[in-house]
Design a protein around this motif. Structure first.
Motif, PDB file in Angstrom:
ATOM      1  N   ALA A  45       0.792  -1.250  -0.033  1.00 22.10           N
ATOM      2  CA  ALA A  45       0.019  -0.017   0.193  1.00 22.10           C
ATOM      3  C   ALA A  45       0.739   1.279   0.151  1.00 22.10           C
ATOM      4  CB  ALA A  45      -0.877  -0.051   1.149  1.00 22.10           C
ATOM      5  N   GLY A  46       2.064   1.190   0.209  1.00 24.18           N
ATOM      6  CA  GLY A  46       2.987   2.214   0.280  1.00 24.18           C
ATOM      7  C   GLY A  46       2.906   3.092   1.576  1.00 24.18           C
ATOM      8  N   CYS A  47       2.378   2.413   2.641  1.00 29.96           N
ATOM      9  CA  CYS A  47       2.648   2.869   3.949  1.00 29.96           C
ATOM     10  C   CYS A  47       3.986   3.196   4.688  1.00 29.96           C
ATOM     11  CB  CYS A  47       1.724   2.167   4.920  1.00 29.96           C
ATOM     12  SG  CYS A  47      -0.069   1.853   4.598  1.00 29.96           S
ATOM     13  N   ALA A  48       4.266   4.398   5.250  1.00 28.74           N
ATOM     14  CA  ALA A  48       5.642   4.421   5.708  1.00 28.74           C
ATOM     15  C   ALA A  48       5.652   3.523   7.179  1.00 28.74           C
ATOM     16  CB  ALA A  48       5.749   5.975   6.136  1.00 28.74           C
ATOM     17  N   TYR A  49       4.562   3.397   7.715  1.00 30.42           N
ATOM     18  CA  TYR A  49       4.472   2.655   9.051  1.00 30.42           C
ATOM     19  C   TYR A  49       3.160   1.685   9.173  1.00 30.42           C
ATOM     20  CZ  TYR A  49       7.486   6.399  10.556  1.00 30.42           C
ATOM     21  OH  TYR A  49       8.310   7.446  10.642  1.00 30.42           O
ATOM     22  N   LEU A  50       3.427   0.439   9.574  1.00 19.90           N
ATOM     23  CA  LEU A  50       2.529  -0.264   9.783  1.00 19.90           C
ATOM     24  C   LEU A  50       1.146   0.151  10.398  1.00 19.90           C
ATOM     25  CD1 LEU A  50       1.338  -3.487   9.376  1.00 19.90           C
ATOM     26  CD2 LEU A  50       2.509  -3.970  11.814  1.00 19.90           C
ATOM     27  N   SER A  51       1.357   1.056  11.455  1.00 21.85           N
ATOM     28  CA  SER A  51       0.178   1.834  11.926  1.00 21.85           C
ATOM     29  C   SER A  51      -0.738   2.557  11.218  1.00 21.85           C
ATOM     30  CB  SER A  51       0.672   2.520  13.195  1.00 21.85           C
ATOM     31  OG  SER A  51       1.515   3.461  12.746  1.00 21.85           O
ATOM     32  N   ASP A  52      -0.177   2.882   9.923  1.00 21.14           N
ATOM     33  CA  ASP A  52      -0.789   3.792   8.879  1.00 21.14           C
ATOM     34  C   ASP A  52      -1.948   2.843   8.189  1.00 21.14           C
ATOM     35  OD1 ASP A  52       0.781   5.830   9.287  1.00 21.14           O
ATOM     36  OD2 ASP A  52       2.090   5.629   7.918  1.00 21.14           O
ATOM     37  N   LEU A  53      -1.590   1.537   7.968  1.00 23.22           N
ATOM     38  CA  LEU A  53      -2.290   0.596   7.323  1.00 23.22           C
ATOM     39  C   LEU A  53      -3.858   0.762   7.733  1.00 23.22           C
ATOM     40  CD1 LEU A  53      -2.326  -1.343   5.217  1.00 23.22           C
ATOM     41  CD2 LEU A  53      -1.781  -3.122   6.916  1.00 23.22           C
ATOM     42  N   PRO A  54      -4.358   0.815   9.065  1.00 24.12           N
ATOM     43  CA  PRO A  54      -5.846   0.717   9.222  1.00 24.12           C
ATOM     44  C   PRO A  54      -6.521   2.090   8.710  1.00 24.12           C
ATOM     45  CG  PRO A  54      -4.641   0.242  11.144  1.00 24.12           C
ATOM     46  CD  PRO A  54      -3.683   0.656  10.225  1.00 24.12           C
ATOM     47  N   ARG A  55      -5.644   3.080   8.168  1.00 21.51           N
ATOM     48  CA  ARG A  55      -6.266   4.475   7.751  1.00 21.51           C
ATOM     49  C   ARG A  55      -6.232   4.546   6.327  1.00 21.51           C
ATOM     50  NH1 ARG A  55      -4.102   4.899  12.624  1.00 21.51           N
ATOM     51  NH2 ARG A  55      -2.071   5.766  11.768  1.00 21.51           N
TER      52      ARG A  55
END
Length: 83
Positions: free
Chosen positions: A17-27
């Motif tokens: 998804a191109g997220c910088a952090y795993l914690s960005d994934l739900p959003r």
């Protein structure tokens, strides 16, 4: 499709998804969400453990665990298809 080091399913999705952090994934939304879903569509259920699929269900959509990897994969794909 995974990296050399076996990433967890959630880590794999975040990278796709191109997220910088795993914690960005739900959003994620829009293009990032489409990329994550497309990557998951190409993964067979056996590409991750049942625990990883259920962890993704819990982390991303707060859904209870499924009994099979196939069921968890299908539920996750269905949830990610909704706007």
């Amino acid at each position: 499709m995974r990296t050399k080091k076996k990433d967890s399913l959630l880590e794999f999705m975040a990278v796709q998804a191109g997220c910088a952090y795993l914690s960005d994934l739900p959003r994620i939304s829009g293009r990032q969400l489409a990329k994550a879903r497309q990557a998951l569509e190409q993964l067979p259920p056996e590409a991750a453990t049942l625990q990883e699929w259920n962890d993704a269900l819990d982390y991303l959509i707060h859904a209870p665990p499924e009994e099979t990897a196939q069921a968890a994969r299908e539920r996750l794909l269905s949830a990610l298809a909704r706007p």
